[in-house]
Design a protein around this motif. Structure first.
Motif, PDB file in Angstrom:
ATOM      1  N   SER A 150      -9.801 -27.730  11.971  1.00  0.00           N
ATOM      2  CA  SER A 150      -8.958 -27.227  10.889  1.00  0.00           C
ATOM      3  C   SER A 150      -9.161 -28.067   9.634  1.00  0.00           C
ATOM      4  O   SER A 150      -9.640 -29.200   9.694  1.00  0.00           O
ATOM      5  CB  SER A 150      -7.482 -27.255  11.297  1.00  0.00           C
ATOM      6  OG  SER A 150      -7.245 -26.393  12.394  1.00  0.00           O
ATOM      7  N   SER A 151      -8.776 -27.508   8.508  1.00  0.00           N
ATOM      8  CA  SER A 151      -8.949 -28.210   7.244  1.00  0.00           C
ATOM      9  C   SER A 151      -7.745 -29.093   6.938  1.00  0.00           C
ATOM     10  O   SER A 151      -6.640 -28.861   7.429  1.00  0.00           O
ATOM     11  CB  SER A 151      -9.165 -27.208   6.106  1.00  0.00           C
ATOM     12  OG  SER A 151      -8.009 -26.391   5.962  1.00  0.00           O
ATOM     13  N   VAL A 152      -8.006 -30.095   6.127  1.00  0.00           N
ATOM     14  CA  VAL A 152      -6.934 -30.944   5.598  1.00  0.00           C
ATOM     15  C   VAL A 152      -6.726 -30.497   4.157  1.00  0.00           C
ATOM     16  O   VAL A 152      -7.507 -30.834   3.274  1.00  0.00           O
ATOM     17  CB  VAL A 152      -7.327 -32.438   5.665  1.00  0.00           C
ATOM     18  CG1 VAL A 152      -6.230 -33.302   5.042  1.00  0.00           C
ATOM     19  CG2 VAL A 152      -7.597 -32.853   7.108  1.00  0.00           C
ATOM     20  N   GLU A 153      -5.681 -29.741   3.934  1.00  0.00           N
ATOM     21  CA  GLU A 153      -5.479 -29.143   2.618  1.00  0.00           C
ATOM     22  C   GLU A 153      -5.091 -30.172   1.562  1.00  0.00           C
ATOM     23  O   GLU A 153      -5.586 -30.149   0.445  1.00  0.00           O
ATOM     24  CB  GLU A 153      -4.414 -28.041   2.701  1.00  0.00           C
ATOM     25  CG  GLU A 153      -4.849 -26.824   3.509  1.00  0.00           C
ATOM     26  CD  GLU A 153      -6.038 -26.134   2.882  1.00  0.00           C
ATOM     27  OE1 GLU A 153      -6.006 -25.870   1.661  1.00  0.00           O
ATOM     28  OE2 GLU A 153      -7.018 -25.871   3.606  1.00  0.00           O
ATOM     29  N   ASP A 154      -4.183 -31.079   1.917  1.00  0.00           N
ATOM     30  CA  ASP A 154      -3.664 -32.023   0.923  1.00  0.00           C
ATOM     31  C   ASP A 154      -3.330 -33.349   1.612  1.00  0.00           C
ATOM     32  O   ASP A 154      -2.228 -33.531   2.131  1.00  0.00           O
ATOM     33  CB  ASP A 154      -2.417 -31.431   0.253  1.00  0.00           C
ATOM     34  CG  ASP A 154      -1.824 -32.343  -0.821  1.00  0.00           C
ATOM     35  OD1 ASP A 154      -2.386 -33.430  -1.067  1.00  0.00           O
ATOM     36  OD2 ASP A 154      -0.783 -31.968  -1.400  1.00  0.00           O
ATOM     37  N   PHE A 155      -4.290 -34.278   1.610  1.00  0.00           N
ATOM     38  CA  PHE A 155      -4.052 -35.572   2.245  1.00  0.00           C
ATOM     39  C   PHE A 155      -2.898 -36.311   1.587  1.00  0.00           C
ATOM     40  O   PHE A 155      -2.071 -36.943   2.262  1.00  0.00           O
ATOM     41  CB  PHE A 155      -5.314 -36.432   2.201  1.00  0.00           C
ATOM     42  CG  PHE A 155      -5.076 -37.836   2.693  1.00  0.00           C
ATOM     43  CD1 PHE A 155      -5.046 -38.100   4.048  1.00  0.00           C
ATOM     44  CD2 PHE A 155      -4.858 -38.877   1.797  1.00  0.00           C
ATOM     45  CE1 PHE A 155      -4.793 -39.383   4.513  1.00  0.00           C
ATOM     46  CE2 PHE A 155      -4.612 -40.164   2.249  1.00  0.00           C
ATOM     47  CZ  PHE A 155      -4.582 -40.425   3.607  1.00  0.00           C
ATOM     48  N   TRP A 156      -2.815 -36.244   0.259  1.00  0.00           N
ATOM     49  CA  TRP A 156      -1.762 -36.983  -0.450  1.00  0.00           C
ATOM     50  C   TRP A 156      -0.384 -36.445  -0.106  1.00  0.00           C
ATOM     51  O   TRP A 156       0.597 -37.199  -0.062  1.00  0.00           O
ATOM     52  CB  TRP A 156      -2.005 -36.934  -1.951  1.00  0.00           C
ATOM     53  CG  TRP A 156      -3.314 -37.546  -2.342  1.00  0.00           C
ATOM     54  CD1 TRP A 156      -4.403 -36.909  -2.853  1.00  0.00           C
ATOM     55  CD2 TRP A 156      -3.692 -38.924  -2.213  1.00  0.00           C
ATOM     56  NE1 TRP A 156      -5.437 -37.791  -3.066  1.00  0.00           N
ATOM     57  CE2 TRP A 156      -5.025 -39.037  -2.678  1.00  0.00           C
ATOM     58  CE3 TRP A 156      -3.040 -40.065  -1.756  1.00  0.00           C
ATOM     59  CZ2 TRP A 156      -5.708 -40.241  -2.704  1.00  0.00           C
ATOM     60  CZ3 TRP A 156      -3.719 -41.280  -1.775  1.00  0.00           C
ATOM     61  CH2 TRP A 156      -5.039 -41.364  -2.247  1.00  0.00           C
ATOM     62  N   GLY A 157      -0.300 -35.156   0.159  1.00  0.00           N
ATOM     63  CA  GLY A 157       0.967 -34.586   0.618  1.00  0.00           C
ATOM     64  C   GLY A 157       1.364 -35.130   1.973  1.00  0.00           C
ATOM     65  O   GLY A 157       2.537 -35.422   2.231  1.00  0.00           O
ATOM     66  N   LEU A 158       0.362 -35.282   2.864  1.00  0.00           N
ATOM     67  CA  LEU A 158       0.631 -35.889   4.178  1.00  0.00           C
ATOM     68  C   LEU A 158       1.097 -37.333   4.017  1.00  0.00           C
ATOM     69  O   LEU A 158       1.974 -37.802   4.747  1.00  0.00           O
ATOM     70  CB  LEU A 158      -0.629 -35.844   5.042  1.00  0.00           C
ATOM     71  CG  LEU A 158      -1.119 -34.467   5.474  1.00  0.00           C
ATOM     72  CD1 LEU A 158      -2.457 -34.596   6.207  1.00  0.00           C
ATOM     73  CD2 LEU A 158      -0.091 -33.789   6.367  1.00  0.00           C
ATOM     74  N   LEU A 159       0.506 -38.039   3.065  1.00  0.00           N
ATOM     75  CA  LEU A 159       0.894 -39.426   2.824  1.00  0.00           C
ATOM     76  C   LEU A 159       2.343 -39.513   2.340  1.00  0.00           C
ATOM     77  O   LEU A 159       3.121 -40.349   2.816  1.00  0.00           O
ATOM     78  CB  LEU A 159      -0.055 -40.055   1.801  1.00  0.00           C
ATOM     79  CG  LEU A 159       0.220 -41.517   1.450  1.00  0.00           C
ATOM     80  CD1 LEU A 159       0.048 -42.406   2.664  1.00  0.00           C
ATOM     81  CD2 LEU A 159      -0.700 -41.982   0.327  1.00  0.00           C
ATOM     82  N   ARG A 160       2.707 -38.662   1.390  1.00  0.00           N
ATOM     83  CA  ARG A 160       4.089 -38.666   0.898  1.00  0.00           C
ATOM     84  C   ARG A 160       5.063 -38.337   2.023  1.00  0.00           C
ATOM     85  O   ARG A 160       6.124 -38.960   2.148  1.00  0.00           O
ATOM     86  CB  ARG A 160       4.250 -37.654  -0.250  1.00  0.00           C
ATOM     87  CG  ARG A 160       3.585 -38.082  -1.561  1.00  0.00           C
ATOM     88  CD  ARG A 160       4.004 -37.170  -2.689  1.00  0.00           C
ATOM     89  NE  ARG A 160       3.588 -35.790  -2.470  1.00  0.00           N
ATOM     90  CZ  ARG A 160       2.405 -35.306  -2.828  1.00  0.00           C
ATOM     91  NH1 ARG A 160       1.513 -36.085  -3.418  1.00  0.00           N
ATOM     92  NH2 ARG A 160       2.103 -34.035  -2.607  1.00  0.00           N
ATOM     93  N   GLU A 161       4.688 -37.374   2.842  1.00  0.00           N
ATOM     94  CA  GLU A 161       5.520 -36.992   3.983  1.00  0.00           C
ATOM     95  C   GLU A 161       5.708 -38.179   4.936  1.00  0.00           C
ATOM     96  O   GLU A 161       6.809 -38.431   5.428  1.00  0.00           O
ATOM     97  CB  GLU A 161       4.846 -35.829   4.714  1.00  0.00           C
ATOM     98  CG  GLU A 161       5.515 -35.363   5.973  1.00  0.00           C
ATOM     99  CD  GLU A 161       4.675 -34.307   6.665  1.00  0.00           C
ATOM    100  OE1 GLU A 161       4.015 -34.622   7.676  1.00  0.00           O
ATOM    101  OE2 GLU A 161       4.657 -33.159   6.184  1.00  0.00           O
ATOM    102  N   GLY A 162       4.620 -38.918   5.175  1.00  0.00           N
ATOM    103  CA  GLY A 162       4.688 -40.069   6.063  1.00  0.00           C
ATOM    104  C   GLY A 162       5.552 -41.181   5.497  1.00  0.00           C
ATOM    105  O   GLY A 162       6.341 -41.798   6.230  1.00  0.00           O
ATOM    106  N   GLU A 163       5.418 -41.451   4.210  1.00  0.00           N
ATOM    107  CA  GLU A 163       6.224 -42.507   3.591  1.00  0.00           C
ATOM    108  C   GLU A 163       7.708 -42.158   3.642  1.00  0.00           C
ATOM    109  O   GLU A 163       8.550 -43.027   3.917  1.00  0.00           O
ATOM    110  CB  GLU A 163       5.770 -42.729   2.152  1.00  0.00           C
ATOM    111  CG  GLU A 163       4.390 -43.376   2.050  1.00  0.00           C
ATOM    112  CD  GLU A 163       3.879 -43.462   0.633  1.00  0.00           C
ATOM    113  OE1 GLU A 163       2.951 -44.251   0.380  1.00  0.00           O
ATOM    114  OE2 GLU A 163       4.405 -42.726  -0.244  1.00  0.00           O
TER     115      GLU A 163
END
Length: 287
Positions: A150-163
């Motif tokens: 699968s694709s990673v659409e928005d890594f930075w969004g995942l980062l914000r979610e993790g923080e």
């Protein structure tokens, strides 16, 4: 279940891929670059793990790099490999050891499914837990997606979610709530009169009797009157519950006073408030 604290992260992920495939995504630089960071490496105990910061390439669509990360683009460095047990485990320093150590272990749950457990120990603060924890949340989410194609659409969004998830968890762990017990420490020569006052005049029900203490029902709490030899004044001791007593102590900014009394079968600490009232900050039984 993940465990988050200011000193350690323990992250569990079940990945839909065979163990050998997951291992290849960890040790193969080309595959590792698709979810984490890659670089020339000497994969052995005490060898070097090469890392190059190309997080701007981890998203499959055009996503702007946040301003705070733009200066780090293409930064390269190495970490020392502290554990190497292919294809089951790898460990390495973080920031040369200043940011602790990371250990990743793999366990085959079936022919097509692997459990990954990541432990990042030696953290220095809540800020480390949020920074590194948010990063690992995002990288492991990207790994899970890459493994199934699968694709990673928005890594930075995942980062914000993790923080945000790390901040929420740390906030819960440092939170305090009233306990079930209040105690007053009474000098020996005043103990019987004090017990009689609360039991017979106030009318509180006795719920438990010990050698040097009596417990009385006080609403939903137990009010303990402790008999203390060689004491000339009455002290009040209160109980507070927290899922993470260490984090709660940091929140209170109160001194650790574990020398006051032995804690047997209890996870927590003695401390005190600015007026000197003794507080027991502990995990609730069963939590």
């Amino acid at each position: 279940m993940d465990k988050i604290s200011a000193s350690e992260l323990v992250l569990h992920r079940v990945l839909e891929a065979p163990l050998e495939r997951v291992w290849s995504f960890i040790v193969d630089p080309a595959l590792r670059s698709r979810w984490f960071m890659s670089g020339a490496s000497d994969l052995r105990l005490d060898g070097q793990l090469g890392l190059t910061m190309k997080h701007h390439e981890l998203s499959d669509r055009a996503v702007p790099t946040p301003a705070e990360y733009q200066a780090d683009i293409d930064a390269s460095w190495t970490e020392t490999i502290t554990l190497f047990e292919p294809p089951h485990a790898i460990g390495f320093t973080c920031e040369g050891g200043r940011g602790g150590e990371v250990i990743i272990r793999l366990y085959a749950e079936s022919e097509r499914r692997t459990r990954l457990i990541l432990v990042h120990s030696g953290l220095r603060s809540d800020a480390d837990a949020i920074n590194f924890g948010g990063g690992w949340h995002a990288h492991l989410a990207a790994l899970a997606l890459r493994l199934v194609g699968s694709s990673v659409e928005d890594f930075w969004g995942l980062l914000r979610e993790g923080e945000e998830a790390m901040q929420d968890e740390l906030g819960k762990q440092g939170a305090l709530r009233p306990g079930h017990n209040i105690a007053i420490k009474v000098p020996l020569h005043r103990w019987e009169d004090t017990v009689s006052f609360y039991r017979d005049r106030v009318g509180l029900e006795v719920v438990k009797t010990l050698d040097d203490s009596i417990g009385l029902r006080f609403g939903e709490m137990t009010f303990w009157i402790d008999r203390v030899p060689h004491q000339s004044q009455v002290d009040v001791w209160l109980e507070l519950f927290s899922d993470d007593p260490d984090a709660a102590l940091a929140t209170l900014k109160s001194p650790q006073r574990d020398e006051l009394e032995a804690l047997t079968g209890v996870v927590g600490h003695w401390t005190s408030d600015p007026a000197g009232t003794v507080l027991l900050v502990r995990r609730e039984t069963g939590s």
